[in-house]
Design a protein around this motif. Structure first.
Motif, PDB file in Angstrom:
ATOM      1  N   PRO A   1      -1.277   2.701   6.631  1.00 46.14           N
ATOM      2  CA  PRO A   1      -2.268   3.320   5.723  1.00 46.14           C
ATOM      3  C   PRO A   1      -3.546   3.727   6.455  1.00 46.14           C
ATOM      4  O   PRO A   1      -4.624   3.214   6.174  1.00 46.14           O
ATOM      5  CB  PRO A   1      -2.534   2.197   4.719  1.00 46.14           C
ATOM      6  CG  PRO A   1      -2.391   0.955   5.527  1.00 46.14           C
ATOM      7  CD  PRO A   1      -1.316   1.230   6.550  1.00 46.14           C
TER       8      PRO A   1
ATOM      9  N   THR B   1       0.822  -1.225   0.000  1.00 46.17           N
ATOM     10  CA  THR B   1       0.000   0.000   0.000  1.00 46.17           C
ATOM     11  C   THR B   1       0.850   1.267   0.000  1.00 46.17           C
ATOM     12  O   THR B   1       0.358   2.332  -0.340  1.00 46.17           O
ATOM     13  CB  THR B   1      -0.912   0.044   1.248  1.00 46.17           C
ATOM     14  OG1 THR B   1      -0.098  -0.133   2.408  1.00 46.17           O
ATOM     15  CG2 THR B   1      -1.966  -1.045   1.192  1.00 46.17           C
TER      16      THR B   1
ATOM     17  N   VAL C   1      -7.262  -5.232  -5.744  1.00 49.90           N
ATOM     18  CA  VAL C   1      -6.757  -3.934  -5.282  1.00 49.90           C
ATOM     19  C   VAL C   1      -6.945  -2.928  -6.418  1.00 49.90           C
ATOM     20  O   VAL C   1      -7.127  -3.311  -7.576  1.00 49.90           O
ATOM     21  CB  VAL C   1      -5.247  -3.993  -4.920  1.00 49.90           C
ATOM     22  CG1 VAL C   1      -5.009  -4.947  -3.767  1.00 49.90           C
ATOM     23  CG2 VAL C   1      -4.405  -4.377  -6.130  1.00 49.90           C
ATOM     24  N   ARG C   2      -6.921  -1.637  -6.049  1.00 52.90           N
ATOM     25  CA  ARG C   2      -6.909  -0.606  -7.070  1.00 52.90           C
ATOM     26  C   ARG C   2      -5.473  -0.154  -7.243  1.00 52.90           C
ATOM     27  O   ARG C   2      -4.776   0.153  -6.291  1.00 52.90           O
ATOM     28  CB  ARG C   2      -7.806   0.564  -6.666  1.00 52.90           C
ATOM     29  CG  ARG C   2      -8.208   1.424  -7.852  1.00 52.90           C
ATOM     30  CD  ARG C   2      -9.366   2.353  -7.541  1.00 52.90           C
ATOM     31  NE  ARG C   2      -8.990   3.279  -6.487  1.00 52.90           N
ATOM     32  CZ  ARG C   2      -9.640   3.395  -5.326  1.00 52.90           C
ATOM     33  NH1 ARG C   2     -10.706   2.657  -5.089  1.00 52.90           N
ATOM     34  NH2 ARG C   2      -9.248   4.247  -4.402  1.00 52.90           N
TER      35      ARG C   2
ATOM     36  N   VAL D   1      -4.446   0.302  -3.406  1.00 51.82           N
ATOM     37  CA  VAL D   1      -5.503   0.477  -2.413  1.00 51.82           C
ATOM     38  C   VAL D   1      -6.262  -0.848  -2.332  1.00 51.82           C
ATOM     39  O   VAL D   1      -6.850  -1.281  -3.330  1.00 51.82           O
ATOM     40  CB  VAL D   1      -6.472   1.610  -2.809  1.00 51.82           C
ATOM     41  CG1 VAL D   1      -7.643   1.688  -1.830  1.00 51.82           C
ATOM     42  CG2 VAL D   1      -5.729   2.936  -2.867  1.00 51.82           C
TER      43      VAL D   1
ATOM     44  N   ASP E   1     -12.589   4.970   4.492  1.00 49.68           N
ATOM     45  CA  ASP E   1     -13.324   4.511   3.304  1.00 49.68           C
ATOM     46  C   ASP E   1     -13.776   3.058   3.383  1.00 49.68           C
ATOM     47  O   ASP E   1     -14.340   2.529   2.423  1.00 49.68           O
ATOM     48  CB  ASP E   1     -12.441   4.688   2.062  1.00 49.68           C
ATOM     49  CG  ASP E   1     -12.153   6.158   1.797  1.00 49.68           C
ATOM     50  OD1 ASP E   1     -13.036   6.983   2.095  1.00 49.68           O
ATOM     51  OD2 ASP E   1     -11.046   6.477   1.326  1.00 49.68           O
TER      52      ASP E   1
ATOM     53  N   LEU F   1      -7.097   4.486   4.957  1.00 49.62           N
ATOM     54  CA  LEU F   1      -8.002   3.451   4.451  1.00 49.62           C
ATOM     55  C   LEU F   1      -9.225   3.279   5.344  1.00 49.62           C
ATOM     56  O   LEU F   1     -10.299   2.903   4.875  1.00 49.62           O
ATOM     57  CB  LEU F   1      -7.267   2.101   4.338  1.00 49.62           C
ATOM     58  CG  LEU F   1      -6.108   2.029   3.350  1.00 49.62           C
ATOM     59  CD1 LEU F   1      -5.463   0.645   3.406  1.00 49.62           C
ATOM     60  CD2 LEU F   1      -6.587   2.330   1.930  1.00 49.62           C
TER      61      LEU F   1
END
Lengths: 459, 380
Positions: free
Chosen positions: A363, A182, A241-242, A224, A369, A366
């Protein structure tokens, strides 16, 4: 020696080194360890009937593992060593330990807590599916039992352990589907000046990365996490994941190793009423210690990853420093130059630790969201929505208050796994800075205590 | 910040919070001042018993009034604080203790509480988890348990919705009365005024009552609570041991999600100055032995957490409740000696009635603070 003596909790790198110095000084410290064999997590020994050589188990760290195991075995007869023993409570000058269902209250004048660390976790939808392990858990399976957590394993998270475990899996012949980090590559560059405090570690890290690339294993940074897919009956099927460019990547796998650095095991220090301070860099509460590991509570010392996440080498130094601090506080003469040298090394480790924290950032963003339905507290099955409701509907903005209202962190791990993510959720939902959210209060027992437990003196 | 209202309540435990709610129902303006957060000490850390049997008999009318409110909590507050009318069982190990249960059941009937005495065999067939040492029990079918962490905050939220002003994290330094009004000063320099003050400050209340000329011998202790990991939901009633042996006096209940909550036996230390109370490890270990006698199958579970809080106790083991004996407009509700949770809603209803009308239909004379003034005078 008359009266209460010195107790060390933990027989990893810090506990082993502390025991060595105290034994050398003629004290006979008691060493309490949850493990069946000394070595801690990083230098965990395999079961007696396993025969892999240290080089295979510990790779580049084999010499250190051998040395540490040797050091422990050499003082075994000069300490009161209690393996398979849990320190479950602490009250005043008594440490309560349990082994085989029998509990004992051990008096101490000085207590060195070298309790180590566990994985720091950030939930992702699907992280409670069968087949998802923490990075540390994935590593233990390999180290202790020579098992892979799956036939095709994806690793998600950040930190040096992410690459180390992936490389160890590759080395052991396991199939690694992807390494998904990440944190962003540019953070590594920015942290270089601090990371340069330990150049060999950088070389080693690059070697791990190289061994992954060599096998054409996809290594992505700046991802992400979206979800781990699968079913309760069949386990993990894939992870998605993005990517930094916005595209979605789905990787087929049947197991996931997950983790974002470590968090110290501080429950005993908390029960001893040691002061804690918020570490803004890693966004977590750490016990307050002086250079040698003395806490705010007289007679309580911390060493190793349970105090400062300086890794195994740092832990060995901290173990020595804590032992010297105990000796000095007992009135023994300790040569200044020895302590000065150790402190200097530790400062270098500390600089490196800060570099790592910057290079592989926790992270925290995260949490805000995470979908409402994401399970946060596994023990009590509390999802993100319940935490947000405790904040929005009940006005709670402090983590213990949120716990009281919605049970997050109330289960058998007492928030050791979900606590950091829950705190980030509370901060995001209430709009207050993370440090004002506070930290979950520790309560005994340190780990679950069987109701069948009896005191040793019981008739 | 300053403020004035009809009634000032000092203390936001379940007593203060429920009184605030019922006063608003009577259209009295209310300001409640709480030094920490609502329901954080005795109200939030107790066992969660909603039990009438075993109480001091003259307290039963108050307990009945409270039980009636527990039953309609959801309608009243919009949440039920996980109240379950599961029944309450008092068990005993000895024939002479069964006589105590038997006598209590007869006396309680006169107060409108019907208890069912259950023999050993019937007990084992109805509640198969009960151990062989237990010889008999007394069952109160309409008692039960609730979640103490939720109850006081539920009353406070509802009171706030009804227009009460609830101020948290404000420490009251002193209370004085000049002319018609009480003047309350806080550590942050604020002043509040009202013609009526209710002191519902739990273990901290005696400092205020002493300031107003009515010292009482209140001491603080901490309940010794623990909870297990979840297991299949089989223990429906809330259970307590009736015994003269302190260590044996443990109690336990299971909640539908599976965890078993237990406590009792010896009390632990509590420190009002630092707002901390301890669970002594030896008390936990003693409780383990005792709950295994009640339900032997519990031995295969593990304790996952212990906790405590700060409770106020009086030497005669009953609370202080009612008007001041010296100062008009001053009222008290504190010192519930570890058994106030069930009474909470009823205390709020009664105190609101008393403050609003000058009288209450529920007898509370035994709890008047003057009983300590008489004792002090006798000593002097």
């Amino acid at each position: 020696m008359a009266g209460p003596g010195v107790i060390i909790v933990g027989a990893g790198p810090a506990g082993t080194r502390a025991a060595g110095i105290l034994a050398q000084a003629g004290l006979r410290p008691t060493v309490i360890d949850e493990g069946a064999q000394a070595g801690g997590q990083i230098y965990r020994r395999q079961p007696q009937n396993f025969s892999r050589p240290p080089e295979q188990l510990y790779g580049a760290e084999a010499a250190k593992a051998r040395a540490l195991h040797g050091a422990f075995d050499a003082v075994k007869d000069r300490i009161d060593y209690r393996p398979d023993t849990l320190a479950w409570n602490l009250d005043g000058g008594l440490l309560h330990v349990v082994k085989g269902g029998v509990t004992d209250a051990l008096p101490f004048a000085h207590l060195v807590i070298a309790a180590g660390a566990t994985d720091r976790l950030m939930p992702v939808p699907g992280w409670t599916l069968p087949g998802v392990y923490s990075l540390g858990g994935a590593q233990i399976a390999l180290k202790a039992q020579a098992c892979s957590i799956g036939a095709k394993v994806a690793f998600l998270g950040t930190g040096p352990l992410l690459y180390l475990v992936a490389a160890q899996y590759v080395q052991a012949g396991a199939t690694v589907a992807a390494v998904l980090d990440t944190s962003v590559g540019s953070a590594r560059l920015a942290a270089l000046p601090e990371l340069a405090a330990r150049p060999m570690q950088i070389v080693r890290g690059l070697a791990y990365l190289h061994s992954l690339r060599d096998k054409r294993i996809p290594v992505l940074t700046g991802v992400v996490p979206m979800a781990i897919a699968g079913s309760e009956s069949r386990g993990v099927a894939s992870i998605s994941v993005r990517r930094p460019d916005g595209r979605k990547l789905e990787v087929e796998c049947d197991a996931v190793g997950l983790g974002y650095h470590l968090r110290p095991e501080t429950q005993l220090a908390d029960l001893a009423q040691c002061d804690f301070a918020f570490d803004h860099l890693t966004r977590q509460w750490l016990p307050v210690v002086d250079e040698d590991g003395r806490t705010s509570t007289k007679g309580i010392y911390l060493a190793g990853d349970g105090a400062r996440l300086a890794g195994a080498d740092g832990a060995e130094i901290q173990g020595q420093l804590a032992a010297y601090a105990v000796l000095r506080d007992l009135g023994y003469a300790v040569a200044d130059d020895k302590v000065t040298r150790l402190r200097r090394s530790l400062r270098r480790m500390e600089r490196f630790r800060r570099g790592l924290a910057r290079a592989f950032e926790w992270p925290w963003q995260l949490a805000a969201d995470l979908p409402d339905s994401t399970l946060i507290c596994r023990c009590e099955a509390i999802d993100a929505r319940a935490i947000r409701l405790a904040v929005r509907d009940k006005g709670a903005a402090e983590i213990n208050r949120v716990k009281a209202f919605c049970r997050v962190g109330m289960g058998r791990c007492q928030g050791r796994y979900c606590g950091h993510a829950a705190a980030e959720l509370v901060a995001a939902a209430s709009g207050v800075p993370i440090e004002t959210v506070g930290r979950l209060r520790s309560q005994a027992p340190i780990k679950p205590l069987s109701i069948a437990t009896d005191p040793r003196s019981s008739p | 910040m300053t403020g004035a209202a009809d009634v000032l309540i000092i203390g936001g435990g379940i007593m203060g919070a429920s009184t605030a709610f019922f006063l608003r129902r009577r259209r009295r303006s209310v300001i409640l001042l709480e030094r920490g957060l609502i329901g954080q000490q005795a109200s939030g850390t107790n066992f969660g018993n909603v039990r009438r049997q075993g109480r001091f008999l003259p307290q039963l009318p108050l307990a009945h009034r409270s039980r009636e409110i527990w039953g309609r909590l959801a309608a009243l507050l919009g949440e039920d604080a996980e109240f379950l009318a599961t029944g309450h069982l008092r068990l005993c190990y000895r024939p002479e203790q069964f006589e105590v249960l038997d006598a209590y059941a007869k006396d309680a009937r006169a107060y409108g509480l019907e208890l069912e005495l259950i023999s050993q065999n019937a007990l084992r067939s109805r509640f198969p988890f009960i151990g062989p040492e237990v010889i008999a029990g007394s069952y109160s079918p309409n008692d039960g348990h609730a979640n103490p962490r939720l109850a006081a905050p539920a009353f406070a939220s509802a009171a706030r919705r009804e227009g009460a002003r609830i101020v948290e994290n404000v420490e009251v330094l002193g209370i004085e009365k000049n002319n018609e009004d009480f003047r309350v000063e806080t550590a942050t320099g604020e002043t509040f005024r009202a013609p009526v003050v209710l002191i519902a400050a739990g273990a901290w209340a005696s400092a205020f009552s002493a300031q107003l000329g009515e010292p009482v011998p209140l001491v603080a202790h901490g309940p010794q609570m623990a909870v297990t990991e979840p297991a299949p939901y089989v223990i429906k009633p809330s259970i307590g041991m009736s015994t003269k042996v302190t260590e044996e006096g443990v109690y336990l209940r299971q909640i539908p999600r599976g965890n078993v909550i237990f406590g009792g036996g010896n009390r632990g230390p509590a420190f009002v100055d630092i707002r901390r109370a301890k669970v002594l490890p030896e008390n936990t270990l003693s409780q383990l032995r005792q709950i295994r006698r009640i339900a032997p199958a519990l031995r295969s579970l593990s304790v996952i957490r212990v906790w405590s809080g700060i409770e106020g106790y009086l030497p005669d083991d009953i609370p202080i409740m009612g008007p001041s004996g010296r100062v008009s407009g001053l009222f008290y509700a504190f010192g519930f000696c570890g058994h106030g949770f069930q009474l909470g809603p009823g205390v709020g209803d009664v105190m609101a009635e008393l403050i609003d009308t000058g009288a209450t239909t529920t007898p509370i004379e035994p709890f008047h603070i003057a009983r300590f003034a008489a004792a002090a005078a006798a000593v002097a």
